[in-house]
Design an enzyme around this catalytic site. Structure first.
Site, short mmCIF file in Angstrom:
data_model
loop_
_atom_site.label_atom_id
_atom_site.label_comp_id
_atom_site.label_asym_id
_atom_site.label_seq_id
_atom_site.Cartn_x
_atom_site.Cartn_y
_atom_site.Cartn_z
N SER A 1 -1.48 -0.95 -4.24
CA SER A 1 -2.63 -0.24 -3.68
C SER A 1 -2.29 1.22 -3.36
O SER A 1 -1.22 1.51 -2.82
CB SER A 1 -3.05 -0.96 -2.39
OG SER A 1 -3.87 -0.14 -1.58
N HIS B 220 0.84 -1.20 0.00
CA HIS B 220 0.00 0.00 0.00
C HIS B 220 0.88 1.25 0.00
O HIS B 220 1.81 1.37 0.81
CB HIS B 220 -0.94 0.02 1.21
CG HIS B 220 -1.83 1.23 1.24
ND1 HIS B 220 -2.77 1.48 0.26
CD2 HIS B 220 -1.90 2.29 2.09
CE1 HIS B 220 -3.39 2.63 0.52
NE2 HIS B 220 -2.87 3.14 1.62
N SER B 221 0.59 2.18 -0.91
CA SER B 221 1.28 3.47 -0.99
C SER B 221 2.80 3.23 -1.18
O SER B 221 3.19 2.61 -2.17
CB SER B 221 0.95 4.29 0.26
OG SER B 221 1.17 5.66 0.05
N MET B 222 3.65 3.69 -0.27
CA MET B 222 5.08 3.40 -0.38
C MET B 222 5.32 1.90 -0.56
O MET B 222 6.19 1.47 -1.33
CB MET B 222 5.82 3.89 0.87
CG MET B 222 7.29 3.51 0.93
SD MET B 222 8.13 4.08 2.43
CE MET B 222 7.91 2.66 3.52
#
Length: 243
Positions: A114, A87-89
């Protein structure tokens, strides 16, 4: 100290799902997934150094180095098919880990990216350079549970250093040319995420020769907290495991 936290070991599971947290996040973010996911899947959440039970471990300041360390630590756990969820990073790190695993002849079966723009389209935002209040403000804007911890002055002192490190790590990341992924990718975004639009998320399709799917769910940057059942359902469907 081990790189993975497994909330529920499942020696009989046919597959492992390695979950990589967002900037400022830790393995505990994925703890609820172990109960929600099919018994056929064992959840292994990555614990980055410098936080939670790895508070004493030195930060890693380079995304490529962090991906190498995670991929190396995965080696003994690759005795069954593995999928990556970031997710993200964590999505960018999952991509880099997948590249390394593919190079080593043990590619993951799937990558879930994500809440993130693709590796070659990162944008120019610099949260890491802000003062403490500025970093807190950015976290609050993003939402998520980590923002709450930053409101407490004592917790803030513990949490801010690794949050700032994570932002610096992902904001200085540069996509490098190399072998293209052949692994299928699913990008998942919140339809109201201010940091990544559906059009931007489509860019994930250009980094793999494998199948690409884009799914938008209702919510902001941390859509997956409220939409956990929908995310798990998407994982089950994609990995073809019984719910």
């Amino acid at each position: 100290m081990s790189w993975f936290r497994c909330p529920e070991t499942r020696p009989w599971a046919s597959m492992r799902l390695f979950c990589l947290p967002h900037a400022g996040g830790s393995a505990v973010f994925y703890r609820p997934w172990a109960k929600a996911v099919s018994p056929a899947v064992e959840v292994q959440a990555v614990q980055y150094p410098g936080r939670a039970d790895r508070m004493a471990d030195a930060f890693v300041t380079d995304a490529h180095q962090l991906a190498r360390l995670v991929a190396g630590a995965m080696a003994p756990l690759m005795d069954r098919p593995a999928a990556l969820f970031g997710h993200s990073m964590g999505a960018v790190l999952a991509y880099e880990v997948a590249r390394l695993l593919q190079e080593r002849g043990t590619p993951p079966v799937h990558v879930f990216a994500s809440g993130a723009r693709p590796p070659h389209d990162r944008g120019g935002e610099r949260v890491a350079d802000r003062d403490d209040d500025g970093v807190v403000e950015a976290m609050v804007e993003l939402g998520g549970t980590d923002a709450e911890a930053l409101q407490d002055p004592e917790l803030r002192e513990l949490v801010l250093p690794y949050v700032r490190n994570d932002f610096a790590l992902i904001e200085s990341y540069e996509h490098r040319d190399g072998a293209r992924l052949t692994v299928p990718i699913t990008a998942i975004v919140g339809d109201a995420d201010p940091h990544v639009t559906e059009a931007q998320a489509k860019g994930w399709g250009t980094v793999t020769d494998g199948r690409f799917t884009l799914t938008a769910l209702r919510g902001g940057h941390f859509y997956l907290t409220d939409q956990q059942p929908a995310v798990i359902k998407e994982i089950h469907r994609t990995l073809e495991v019984p719910a």
